[in-house]
Design a protein around this motif. Structure first.
Motif: not given
Ligand SMILES: *[C@@H]1O[C@H](CO)[C@@H](O)[C@H](O)[C@H]1NC(C)=O
Length: 503
Positions: A115-136
């Motif tokens: 997961v850590p690699i995705h925090l600065t890439t896939s899940l970056s808030p400049t890419r998609i708003p944090s509110a639109n990301v759901l982590l399971y």
């Protein structure tokens, strides 16, 4: 092999997929060509929280800093395609990342590795708003601003074999055991045994949860922790479909008579599809309703697909047509184990699976440098990934490398039975292909469609598609036991594939 089982929680599915996909790919499907969409060139840039993001137009990205590709994974060809006939929605109301929810699935036994690699890439808030990301996950967890929902918290699973690894997780954490395998002794541990068994139970409650948590979303996009999605490409693609209609799009898989989207490749479900399966009129406890089905079947993505199907949501871009369920773009393999060929060369690409952390970093870099997919340059296509991340490693000939060429396999023992394609200019070259590296290469040259070959002992393997595969590094045990596995590519021939892209 044990690790493979632990880390790939759907090995039986993987094997079925390989078989089914290769079968469909090589024999069953007549794949019509893609109809280019004007939507791609008319969209406005993506907005995230009001700010324009990922707009860095630049020349095509050339990877310079990769050395040896990562270890070999099983080969799997791109899933075949149909021509979508969906009319483009109004370009004035283009879909943006604000309209979609990204459902990201991990598990406690792999979270700290993947997961850590995705925090600065896939899940970056400049890419998609944090509110639109759901982590399971299957255990509650927090990393900085990221909170992972334990999707099994309210589960009704009563199979003790499954419940055990779930309940062991808390004990594992309490005893300061680290599921990281970074060789940071002491404390490294692969997590509770059987953590992967929990996986199939997550899909249905996960999608149900996401739709309830974000009822205004137009699309629910699913991804695994060992995948990478070209999100701007995918959002542009989804804009061609009406979310008020039931859509369930991804890489096709088929088990027990159900077509469904392969989880690792990522998939997208429209709001309407969600409502049909999980909305007000759906069973109160859907997990309970499908408990027996879940117990009897091994793959969570299949179980979800079955629930959707029973709710009237069919899989694919042409759900009404049996033979048209297939779409390019969602890949069950990484960019270096996927195939590049005329059929996918000019098509947008949405996802990669079995990505290593370095792959995720490089794919994100490519996406970021690419910039706005609504610009004249359009979306990132297979050929763009090939040029940036595959071509730099291809050689005329390289020892200790297996590229996976497989379309023709000519050996001393079967050479008389091999029927060469009519386009082979010198049949004699094929008769001798098994004799040496030079003759194998010559057989490839003699077949106009051949773009890669691979030779080992008395086997010459030829293919009309390109795949990077991976080299066998110095010091690897495989180097000590056998003759070198030699591979080569005729990359100039692939340049001719470009002409189809300008149409
Ligand atoms: C589990 O149930 C609680 C209480 O109803 C609820 O707050 C929570 O969101 C549920 N968790 C999931 C993953 O559905």
């Amino acid at each position: 092999m044990r690790r493979f089982y632990q880390d790939n929680r759907r090995v039986p599915l993987g094997m079925m997929l390989v078989t089914v996909s290769l079968f469909i790919y090589h024999f069953a499907l007549d794949r019509p060509s893609w109809v280019s969409s004007t939507v791609y060139s008319t969209q406005s840039p993506y907005q995230a929280g009001g700010a324009t993001v990922v707009v860095h137009p630049s020349p095509p990205f050339i990877a310079e800093d990769e050395t040896t590709p990562a270890p070999q994974q099983p080969a799997l060809s791109a899933v075949a395609s149909s021509t979508p006939s969906i009319s483009a929605t109004s370009t004035t109301s283009s879909l943006t990342v604000n309209d979609v929810v990204l459902m990201f699935k991990t598990g406690a036994s792999v979270l700290w590795k993947r997961v850590p690699i995705h925090l600065t890439t896939s899940l970056s808030p400049t890419r998609i708003p944090s509110a639109n990301v759901l982590l399971y996950s299957d255990s509650p967890e927090t990393i900085g601003p990221y909170t992972f929902v334990d999707i099994l918290a309210n589960t009704t699973i009563n199979d003790p074999e499954i419940a055990l690894p779930y309940h062991q997780q808390a004990d594992h954490d309490f005893r300061q055991n680290y599921a990281e395998i970074n060789n940071v002794y002491p404390g490294d541990n692969p997590g509770p045994a059987g953590g992967w068994k929990l996986d199939k139970y997550k899909f249905v409650p996960l999608v149900q949860h996401a739709g309830r948590a974000r009822p205004d979303a137009k699309w629910y996009i699913f991804m695994e922790d060992d995948a990478y999605l070209f999100l701007p490409n995918l959002v542009a693609h989804l804009d061609r479909f009406d979310p008020q209609k039931p859509w369930y799009l991804g890489s096709v898989a088929w088990i027990h008579g159900d077509y469904f989207a392969h989880g690792g490749s990522g998939f997208a479900i429209s709001r309407k599809a969600w409502e049909m399966a999980f909305g007000d009129h759906s069973p109160q406890n859907i997990e309970q309703k499908y408990a027996e089905f879940t117990a009897q079947h091994g793959c969570g993505d299949h179980i979800l697909g079955h629930v959707l199907k029973e709710s009237g949501v069919a899989f694919g871009e042409h759900p009404e047509a049996e033979e048209s369920r297939f779409s390019y773009g969602f890949n069950p393999e990484a960019h270096w184990t996927s195939w590049y060929e005329p059929e996918n060369w000019c098509k947008p690409v949405f996802s990669w699976h079995h990505t290593h952390n370095r792959d995720v970093a490089r794919l994100y870099e490519l996406e970021t440098r690419w910039g706005d997919v609504a610009s004249a340059k359009g979306p990132i296509c297979y050929k763009d990934v090939y040029e940036a991340m595959v071509l730099p490693y291809l050689r005329e000939r390289v020892e200790w490398w297996e590229n996976g060429a497989a379309k023709y396999d000519i050996r001393s023992s079967n050479v008389n039975g091999v029927v060469a394609p009519e386009s082979v200019t010198k049949p004699q070259a094929w008769k001798e292909a098994w004799m040496s590296v030079d003759k194998c290469e010559a057989a490839c040259v003699a077949w106009g469609d051949c773009v890669q070959w691979s030779f080992y002992e008395d086997r010459c393997m030829l293919d009309s598609m390109i795949r990077l595969g991976s080299g066998i590094p110095e010091g690897d045990a495989r180097r000590q036991s056998s003759l070198p596995w030699t591979s080569g590519w005729l990359t100039r021939r692939a340049e001719h594939w470009n002409s189809a892209c300008s149409q």
